[in-house]
Design an enzyme around this catalytic site. Structure first.
Site, PDB file in Angstrom:
ATOM      1  N   ASP A   6     -43.281  20.685 -24.020  1.00 23.75           N
ATOM      2  CA  ASP A   6     -42.147  19.775 -23.972  1.00 23.75           C
ATOM      3  C   ASP A   6     -42.152  18.938 -25.252  1.00 23.75           C
ATOM      4  O   ASP A   6     -43.142  18.249 -25.525  1.00 23.75           O
ATOM      5  CB  ASP A   6     -42.361  18.863 -22.744  1.00 23.75           C
ATOM      6  CG  ASP A   6     -41.089  18.419 -22.112  1.00 23.75           C
ATOM      7  OD1 ASP A   6     -40.144  18.135 -22.855  1.00 23.75           O
ATOM      8  OD2 ASP A   6     -41.047  18.332 -20.875  1.00 23.75           O
ATOM      9  N   ASP A  61     -36.625  17.796 -25.082  1.00 24.60           N
ATOM     10  CA  ASP A  61     -36.235  16.713 -24.178  1.00 24.60           C
ATOM     11  C   ASP A  61     -34.947  16.029 -24.663  1.00 24.60           C
ATOM     12  O   ASP A  61     -34.823  15.752 -25.868  1.00 24.60           O
ATOM     13  CB  ASP A  61     -37.396  15.698 -24.180  1.00 24.60           C
ATOM     14  CG  ASP A  61     -37.240  14.618 -23.148  1.00 24.60           C
ATOM     15  OD1 ASP A  61     -37.166  14.943 -21.955  1.00 24.60           O
ATOM     16  OD2 ASP A  61     -37.194  13.430 -23.536  1.00 24.60           O
ATOM     17  N   GLU A  74     -32.786  20.319 -23.062  1.00 29.59           N
ATOM     18  CA  GLU A  74     -32.309  19.513 -21.938  1.00 29.59           C
ATOM     19  C   GLU A  74     -31.070  18.750 -22.406  1.00 29.59           C
ATOM     20  O   GLU A  74     -31.140  17.966 -23.351  1.00 29.59           O
ATOM     21  CB  GLU A  74     -33.379  18.512 -21.488  1.00 29.59           C
ATOM     22  CG  GLU A  74     -32.943  17.795 -20.235  1.00 29.59           C
ATOM     23  CD  GLU A  74     -33.652  16.454 -20.019  1.00 29.59           C
ATOM     24  OE1 GLU A  74     -33.694  15.995 -18.874  1.00 29.59           O
ATOM     25  OE2 GLU A  74     -34.138  15.852 -20.997  1.00 29.59           O
ATOM     26  N   HIS A 103     -38.942  17.617 -12.556  1.00 29.13           N
ATOM     27  CA  HIS A 103     -39.676  16.375 -12.311  1.00 29.13           C
ATOM     28  C   HIS A 103     -38.776  15.142 -12.258  1.00 29.13           C
ATOM     29  O   HIS A 103     -39.251  14.053 -11.984  1.00 29.13           O
ATOM     30  CB  HIS A 103     -40.717  16.206 -13.422  1.00 29.13           C
ATOM     31  CG  HIS A 103     -40.066  16.072 -14.768  1.00 29.13           C
ATOM     32  ND1 HIS A 103     -39.376  17.105 -15.375  1.00 29.13           N
ATOM     33  CD2 HIS A 103     -39.950  15.015 -15.611  1.00 29.13           C
ATOM     34  CE1 HIS A 103     -38.884  16.694 -16.525  1.00 29.13           C
ATOM     35  NE2 HIS A 103     -39.224  15.425 -16.694  1.00 29.13           N
ATOM     36  N   ASP A 104     -37.488  15.311 -12.558  1.00 32.50           N
ATOM     37  CA  ASP A 104     -36.561  14.171 -12.548  1.00 32.50           C
ATOM     38  C   ASP A 104     -35.619  14.189 -11.349  1.00 32.50           C
ATOM     39  O   ASP A 104     -34.756  13.318 -11.238  1.00 32.50           O
ATOM     40  CB  ASP A 104     -35.690  14.191 -13.818  1.00 32.50           C
ATOM     41  CG  ASP A 104     -36.481  13.934 -15.085  1.00 32.50           C
ATOM     42  OD1 ASP A 104     -37.495  13.213 -15.016  1.00 32.50           O
ATOM     43  OD2 ASP A 104     -36.076  14.448 -16.143  1.00 32.50           O
TER      44      ASP A 104
HETATM   45  C1  GLC Z   1     -35.925  13.490 -19.938  1.00 36.02           C
HETATM   46  C2  GLC Z   1     -37.182  13.716 -19.144  1.00 36.02           C
HETATM   47  C3  GLC Z   1     -37.474  12.472 -18.345  1.00 36.02           C
HETATM   48  C4  GLC Z   1     -37.687  11.334 -19.326  1.00 36.02           C
HETATM   49  C5  GLC Z   1     -36.526  11.196 -20.293  1.00 36.02           C
HETATM   50  C6  GLC Z   1     -36.876  10.359 -21.473  1.00 36.02           C
HETATM   51  O1  GLC Z   1     -34.815  13.332 -19.158  1.00 36.02           O
HETATM   52  O2  GLC Z   1     -37.052  14.852 -18.355  1.00 36.02           O
HETATM   53  O3  GLC Z   1     -38.542  12.622 -17.480  1.00 36.02           O
HETATM   54  O4  GLC Z   1     -37.854  10.136 -18.641  1.00 36.02           O
HETATM   55  O5  GLC Z   1     -36.103  12.428 -20.828  1.00 36.02           O
HETATM   56  O6  GLC Z   1     -37.754  11.038 -22.321  1.00 36.02           O
END
Ligand code: GLC
Length: 548
Positions: free
Chosen positions: A95, A196, A248, A322-323
């Protein structure tokens, strides 16, 4: 790289397996569980960040991109993981958190110390007046997105926590640093990269949000986004075929995603988009609950399938990460129909066009945490919003109910391996409490039961690896107006596969010309096809046209 037959498994390392009795998952713990992952049949493991971090946001606040946080293990442990995984046909995906760093990162510390070079790595602006930030943007974790630094009489931008300072991607040195980090991990044997919130790196302008919203229109899918991604891709991978990338994408659009994940892969191989996971947000607000809008869910899934396909672009397919709260608790029924709905959700997702991601525990039906007190939560977003919602006048009970449905900690509770204390994750108190469901819902039970959700996932994964129609077939939505059923066909030359899914705990009827089809997988013992048929609660049927 050929992605169409791949399946990615996501490990939240802090919660997967503790091997050294500190209540914290680690690399050696993962090594000890590789046989399990091989049995499931996955190709890649995506790890959430394991590098040095103060853990304000569980590793998404990176303090050193190149070293492991010792709580996860050492570089030697990691080398062993890479080679043990390889023996089992599994590759590693890391990641890359490039929108921001922790304020504990050396770059930020040197910036604060006044070194111009590093100050220019971040985004600084003058306030509108004494004590007034540069604009009205809100952090994704609540409160202003700006923090004042007296020494400079300037504010730095943090779209997330105050300890996560946004990097300035207009600075070529920042872009070079990021490409170098990717290359560093490639040299360590990492072949997959998840970027990310990567569509937030190009900020458009720094105006006030006129709608008094959080400002996202000024920093999402910004003007240089595609250029930066192309550059990162070129500088990290060049012509090398041996890698897999996924971005993402926060609050993105299909128009942008067809470019991000276009056929030429000059930016990314595929994208995560989240619109289908907002169908239970009232007025698009995460902290306002409403029952899932099923017609919206269907429409979103189908539209993304069809539009990405028309452009020959590629989707990442996922219900969980995980979110997000656990999908079985959210879109299924984690009580009376635990098994049926867990399997239905899996089939509905895995037969679509794209690359499926399985989030740890999903493959045997892990459920939401069901915490009843704020002291049980660790996630910074959850604890921040708890205070905000109380201040807005909600009662404690109301806020706890919202967190039970929406908190990211629902996904982060320790992996449930067996019914021993802490679900076999650790023999000491874990960093985050286990969900009580571990006594029943766990790997050991799933592996003992030939009819378990686990073995259903195993079959779906095998089907993707073996069936060209699942990998390449055209996606065609079916029964678009049906209010209970999500169904579609996948078509490749004269092969046809149909996937029919009842998303509700009531029976429902469908009418489809199925006389030439035979069932290849379903979640009820006896299922028979007919042109007008009843589907049982959460019934899923995958059928193929008979070959003459
Ligand atoms: C993404 C991650 C999340 C994190 C955010 C800031 O959305 O998946 O867990 O808090 O980015 O890095």
């Amino acid at each position: 790289m050929a992605v169409k037959d791949k399946i990615v498994y996501q490990i939240y390392p802090k919660s997967f397996q503790d091997s050294n009795h500190d209540g914290w998952g680690d690399i050696r713990g993962v090594i000890s569980r590789l046989d399990y992952l091989q049995e499931l049949g996955i190709n890649y493991i995506w790890f959430n960040p394991m590098v040095v971090s103060p853990q304000r946001d569980n590793g998404y606040d990176v303090a050193d991109y190149r070293s492991f946080d010792p709580r996860y293990g050492t570089m030697e442990d990691f080398e062993e993981l890479v080679s043990e995984a390889k023996k089992r046909g599994i590759d590693i995906m890391f990641d890359m958190v490039f929108n921001h760093t922790s304020t504990e990162h050396e770059w930020f510390k040197r910036a604060l110390a006044g070194e111009e070079k590093y100050k220019n790595y971040y985004i600084w602006k003058k306030g509108k007046g004494p004590g007034v930030p540069p604009n009205n943007w809100q952090s994704k974790f609540a409160g202003s997105a700006w923090e004042y630094v007296e020494k400079f009489d300037e504010w730095y931008l943090h779209l997330f926590d105050v300890t996560q300072a946004d990097l300035d991607w207009t600075n070529p040195e920042v872009r070079k640093e990021c490409a170098d980090i990717v290359n560093y991990w490639r040299s360590k044997g990492v072949h997959g990269f998840r970027f990310d919130v990567i569509n937030l790196i190009s900020k458009r302008s720094y105006e006030d949000d006129p709608n008094n919203y959080d400002g996202r229109q000024f920093y999402t899918d910004g003007p240089k986004e595609h250029e930066y991604l192309k550059e990162l891709n070129l500088n990290s991978f060049g012509q090398d075929e041996e890698h897999l990338t996924v971005g993402e994408m926060s609050s993105t659009t299909i128009e942008n995603c067809v470019q991000y994940a276009g056929k030429d892969c000059s930016e990314l191989d595929m994208v995560f988009s989240f619109h289908h996971l907002k169908v239970d947000y009232k007025n698009q607000m995460k902290w306002e609950l409403q029952p899932m809008d099923f017609m919206a869910l269907k429409r979103l899934l189908s539209t993304w399938q069809v539009k990405m396909q028309e452009a020959d672009a590629w989707n990442a397919l996922f219900w969980n990460c995980h979110d997000q709260p656990r999908s079985i608790s959210r879109f299924g029924n984690d009580k009376e129909y635990h098994k049926e709905s867990g399997k239905m959700l899996a089939a509905a997702l895995h037969m679509m066009r794209g690359t499926p991601y399985v989030y740890q525990g999903e493959e045997f039906g892990m459920t939401n945490a069901c915490f009843t007190d704020i002291s049980q939560y660790v996630d910074v977003e959850s604890t921040n919003i708890y205070d905000v919602l109380l201040k807005q006048g909600k009662t404690k009970e109301e806020v706890l109910h919202i967190l039970q449905e929406r908190s990211r900690d629902n996904a982060r509770t320790p992996m449930q391996w067996d019914d021993s204390e802490n679900g076999g994750f650790s023999d000491v108190k874990p960093w985050l409490q286990s969900a009580d469901s571990y006594k029943k819902i766990n790997v050991a039970n799933a592996l003992k039961d030939p009819d378990s959700i686990f073995y259903f996932y195993q079959k779906l994964i095998k089907m993707r690896k073996e069936m060209p129609v699942v990998q390449e077939g055209l996606f065609i939505p079916l029964l678009e107006d049906h209010e209970k059923v999500f169904a579609y066909e996948r078509k490749l030359n004269d092969e046809s596969l149909i996937c029919i899914n009842n998303f509700f705990s009531e029976e429902t009827e469908i009418s489809l010309p199925l006389q030439d089809y035979e069932i290849i997988l379903s979640n009820y013992q006896e299922s028979a096809l007919s042109d007008n048929m009843k589907l049982r609660p959460y019934e899923t049927i995958i059928a193929c046209r008979k070959q003459n």
